[in-house]
Design a protein around this motif. Structure first.
Motif, mmCIF file in Angstrom:
data_model
loop_
_atom_site.group_PDB
_atom_site.id
_atom_site.type_symbol
_atom_site.label_atom_id
_atom_site.label_comp_id
_atom_site.label_asym_id
_atom_site.label_seq_id
_atom_site.Cartn_x
_atom_site.Cartn_y
_atom_site.Cartn_z
ATOM 1 N N UNK A 137 -5.223 -4.937 4.631
ATOM 2 C CA UNK A 137 -5.097 -5.861 3.280
ATOM 3 C C UNK A 137 -3.974 -5.531 2.265
ATOM 4 N N UNK A 138 -4.461 -7.452 2.038
ATOM 5 C CA UNK A 138 -3.013 -7.091 1.028
ATOM 6 C C UNK A 138 -2.123 -7.556 -0.192
ATOM 7 N N UNK A 139 -3.371 -5.944 -0.391
ATOM 8 C CA UNK A 139 -4.206 -5.279 -2.081
ATOM 9 C C UNK A 139 -3.849 -3.890 -1.434
ATOM 10 N N UNK A 140 -2.926 -3.039 -2.758
ATOM 11 C CA UNK A 140 -3.968 -1.519 -2.770
ATOM 12 C C UNK A 140 -3.360 -1.493 -3.797
ATOM 13 N N UNK A 141 -3.971 0.307 -4.360
ATOM 14 C CA UNK A 141 -3.709 0.526 -5.820
ATOM 15 C C UNK A 141 -2.003 1.045 -5.707
ATOM 16 N N UNK A 142 -1.820 0.820 -7.206
ATOM 17 C CA UNK A 142 -0.812 1.493 -7.246
ATOM 18 C C UNK A 142 -0.351 2.672 -7.457
ATOM 19 N N UNK A 143 0.340 3.300 -7.142
ATOM 20 C CA UNK A 143 0.030 4.822 -6.254
ATOM 21 C C UNK A 143 1.336 5.651 -7.201
ATOM 22 N N UNK A 144 1.142 6.785 -7.374
ATOM 23 C CA UNK A 144 2.013 7.468 -8.467
ATOM 24 C C UNK A 144 2.225 8.791 -7.662
ATOM 25 N N UNK A 145 3.581 9.571 -8.199
ATOM 26 C CA UNK A 145 3.351 10.810 -7.332
ATOM 27 C C UNK A 145 2.238 11.771 -8.928
ATOM 28 N N UNK A 146 3.379 12.873 -9.029
ATOM 29 C CA UNK A 146 2.607 13.523 -10.173
ATOM 30 C C UNK A 146 3.613 13.344 -11.043
ATOM 31 N N UNK A 147 5.047 13.094 -10.919
ATOM 32 C CA UNK A 147 5.735 13.066 -11.939
ATOM 33 C C UNK A 147 5.492 11.633 -12.482
ATOM 34 N N UNK A 148 5.473 10.517 -12.193
ATOM 35 C CA UNK A 148 5.547 9.268 -11.816
ATOM 36 C C UNK A 148 4.362 9.073 -13.091
ATOM 37 N N UNK A 149 3.460 10.170 -12.659
ATOM 38 C CA UNK A 149 2.308 9.629 -13.405
ATOM 39 C C UNK A 149 2.002 10.094 -14.738
ATOM 40 N N UNK A 150 3.602 11.196 -15.274
ATOM 41 C CA UNK A 150 3.603 11.229 -16.637
ATOM 42 C C UNK A 150 3.906 9.963 -17.129
ATOM 43 N N UNK A 151 5.501 9.028 -16.790
ATOM 44 C CA UNK A 151 5.747 8.332 -16.764
ATOM 45 C C UNK A 151 5.109 6.623 -17.225
ATOM 46 N N UNK A 152 3.566 6.594 -16.173
ATOM 47 C CA UNK A 152 3.538 6.249 -16.321
ATOM 48 C C UNK A 152 2.727 5.627 -17.837
ATOM 49 N N UNK A 153 1.941 6.816 -17.957
ATOM 50 C CA UNK A 153 0.768 7.596 -18.919
ATOM 51 C C UNK A 153 1.800 6.688 -20.437
ATOM 52 N N UNK A 154 3.079 7.786 -20.016
ATOM 53 C CA UNK A 154 3.888 7.278 -21.525
ATOM 54 C C UNK A 154 4.587 5.737 -21.500
#
Length: 203
Positions: A137-154
């Protein structure tokens, strides 16, 4: 797009702070209650169904394209969240059929970038698929590591948060098409050979 995913919450140490009782799920469909993390509430449960505050009727949005996230009126004013999962399904289309594939990391917790409206629910943010799985499939969820997840929320730039890490994939039964079915058997690999598969193997 991402329209079905899994989460066996009972064996995830990272979810031990979750105060809600959450059953293990192997065929989570839109409009289900799902486990997400937000800056305001930490680990919590929200409906996988987002409608903007101005909508006269529920829109039940479950995916949001990263490329247009800041442009679409439906997501204006939305906040960021992180979906907790351990796999997701995508359907590979052939000339006369389509087959579901399961994407996973051998039971490890997987984090998806998401957005939500406090008075509504949440949606998974999607992006272009990694080259290794783009044939499915040409799309997928944006994948985050645990550390990157904190940045995403910030609120860090998405380009600084997105992770490219390998996922395992295998074909699964088309029983997953029925959202009423929810069993670990749905994630088991199967072998399907169709005329589409045979033709594709010749080129």
């Amino acid at each position: 797009m991402c329209g079905r995913y899994t989460l066996a919450a009972s064996n995830k140490l990272d979810l031990s702070a979750l105060t809600h009782e959450v059953p293990d799920r192997f065929n989570i469909a839109p409009q289900s209650d799902v486990v997400v993390e937000t800056q305001l509430d930490g680990l919590t449960v929200k409906p996988w169904s987002l409608s903007p505050p101005w909508a006269a009727a529920p829109m039940h949005l479950f995916n949001a394209r990263l490329e247009t996230l800041d442009e679409k009126p439906s997501f204006k004013g939305s906040l960021r969240c992180v979906f907790m999962a351990d796999g997701w399904y995508e359907w590979q289309r052939f000339a006369h059929s389509k087959h579901p594939w399961y994407h996973h990391r051998e039971g490890e917790l997987i984090r998806f970038g998401g957005v939500y409206h406090p008075l509504s629910g949440c949606a998974i943010v999607t992006t272009a698929a990694q080259p290794e799985i783009a044939h499915i499939h040409h799309r997928q969820p944006v994948l985050l590591t645990a550390q990157a997840a904190a940045g995403w929320l910030d609120g860090a730039p998405a380009s600084d948060c997105m992770s490219h890490y390998p996922v395992a994939v295998h074909k699964v039964s088309s029983s997953v098409n029925d959202a009423r079915l929810d069993s670990s058997d749905l994630t088991l690999p199967i072998k399907i050979e169709t005329s589409d598969d045979v033709q594709g193997s010749l080129f």
